[in-house]
Write a protein that holds these residues in place. Structure first.
Motif, PDB file in Angstrom:
ATOM      1  N   GLU A 139       8.507  14.265   8.823  1.00 26.97           N
ATOM      2  CA  GLU A 139       8.980  13.567   7.623  1.00 26.97           C
ATOM      3  C   GLU A 139       8.546  12.104   7.628  1.00 26.97           C
ATOM      4  O   GLU A 139       8.220  11.537   6.576  1.00 26.97           O
ATOM      5  N   SER A 153      12.848  20.184   3.965  1.00 25.40           N
ATOM      6  CA  SER A 153      12.125  18.975   3.593  1.00 25.40           C
ATOM      7  C   SER A 153      11.229  19.253   2.401  1.00 25.40           C
ATOM      8  O   SER A 153      10.707  20.364   2.244  1.00 25.40           O
ATOM      9  N   ASN A 154      11.040  18.237   1.586  1.00 26.00           N
ATOM     10  CA  ASN A 154      10.104  18.350   0.475  1.00 26.00           C
ATOM     11  C   ASN A 154       8.662  18.393   0.964  1.00 26.00           C
ATOM     12  O   ASN A 154       7.756  18.733   0.208  1.00 26.00           O
ATOM     13  N   LYS A 155       8.460  18.021   2.233  1.00 29.42           N
ATOM     14  CA  LYS A 155       7.119  18.044   2.797  1.00 29.42           C
ATOM     15  C   LYS A 155       6.714  19.427   3.306  1.00 29.42           C
ATOM     16  O   LYS A 155       5.594  19.613   3.752  1.00 29.42           O
ATOM     17  N   LYS A 188       6.219  23.587   2.859  1.00 33.56           N
ATOM     18  CA  LYS A 188       6.020  24.704   1.935  1.00 33.56           C
ATOM     19  C   LYS A 188       5.922  25.994   2.736  1.00 33.56           C
ATOM     20  O   LYS A 188       5.115  26.105   3.660  1.00 33.56           O
TER      21      LYS A 188
END
Length: 325
Positions: A263, A283-285, A287
């Motif tokens: 992050e 986390s948005n990081k 996928k």
């Protein structure tokens, strides 16, 4: 053969993955129960008949490897004692594959010990993905179907439409697999020179071999626990003039501290699969791409006595075009 004859069950950490497989095939998940007593003992129970059935049990050996491995052995024994015709162990992530050699005195080759135990407990076949070392298949005497996440992961990377991309291997040991990614994506490859002096999951990146200046980098590896190598490579790439940095791992084994490192790193996006249900990484990081349909397709081919190896050449569009998580 009718797909209704396929019986897929999920262990305590494999039920979500098994349910995705069943949804793809169009069948119900097998009924089962797992109990863990206060003293740590594990108890498994099959809640429907499996007599004369071909059974598939999903259980990764991942974040809690000792309990997950022990439970897997109990499931193999339970299905055999319940008169199943055959039992296939589906191990999306085989954690003990890291122990694949005797590289110092007086140590165990853990992957070989695990392979023998799984077979002795009753497994007739094993399906797994992206082993740490492909030669581990030789530790098993039973058939092993070794699946690859590469086609599905590369399909997602292509959708990102990243210009001037270069694939980066974190070390020489993963260079061959990195070249496979680079070949599929039709981009160049660079290699990190990494050294590891102990078993503390800390490695130091010494150099990066290849041109990365002004390029966007995709760091590829089979898994990461501490996140240290990925972050070190990312820092090294930035120092050498790389622009955007992405990372890709087959198995999401990151600890919560490892996820925090990612992050706070130059890594823009970490792409992985759902072979391990890791709730520590939110986390948005990150996928996550599901490979459960790929395993389901392998099961269908095994059940219908068709070739599984042809699945490596051309992955059906019904798999790679599935909505991504």
């Amino acid at each position: 053969m009718p797909k209704e004859e396929i019986k897929i069950f999920g262990g305590s950490t494999g039920k979500s993955f098994a349910q995705k497989m069943c949804d793809y095939i169009g069948i119900d998940l097998g009924k089962s129960e797992v109990f863990k007593f206060s003293d740590g003992n594990i108890f498994v129970k099959i809640c429907e008949t499996v007599r004369d059935k071909d059974v598939y049990l999903v259980q990764p050996i991942g974040l809690n490897p000792n309990d997950e491995f022990t439970e897997l052995l109990f499931w193999m024994d339970a299905f055999k004692r319940a008169s199943a015709t055959s039992v296939t162990a589906i191990i999306p992530y085989f954690g003990y594959a890291k122990g694949d050699k005797k590289d110092e005195p007086r140590v165990s080759i853990r992957a070989r010990v695990c392979a023998e135990c799984i077979e002795l407990a009753g497994a007739d076949r094993i399906i797994t993905m992206d082993l740490h070392s492909p030669q581990i298949q030789g530790f098993f005497k039973k058939p092993v179907d070794h699946l690859f996440a590469l086609p599905i992961l590369c399909d997602y990377v292509k959708r990102l439409n990243i210009d001037d991309l270069v694939v980066v291997s974190p070390d020489v040991g993963f260079a061959k697999q990195a070249r496979n990614f680079a070949s599929t994506l039709q981009v160049p490859v660079a290699i990190g020179d990494k050294t590891r002096k102990s078993h503390d999951e800390k490695a130091k990146v010494l150099e990066i071999i290849g041109n990365v200046k002004g390029k966007n980098a995709l760091v590829v590896d089979d898994f990461s626990i501490s996140g240290g190598t990925l972050v070190d490579i990312a820092m090294g790439l930035k120092e050498r003039g790389a622009q955007r940095i992405f990372a890709l791992v087959s198995h999401l084994m990151l600890s919560s501290s490892g996820a925090e490192k990612i992050e706070n790193s130059p890594i823009e996006l970490l792409i992985s699969t759902d072979t391990v249900g890791n709730n520590s990484v939110i986390s948005n990081k990150t996928k996550i791409v599901s490979v459960a349909p790929l395993f389901a397709e392998a099961v269908l081919r095994i059940h219908n006595r068709e070739s599984v190896s042809s699945l490596f050449d051309t992955v059906p569009h019904s798999i790679i075009n599935k909505p991504l998580n």
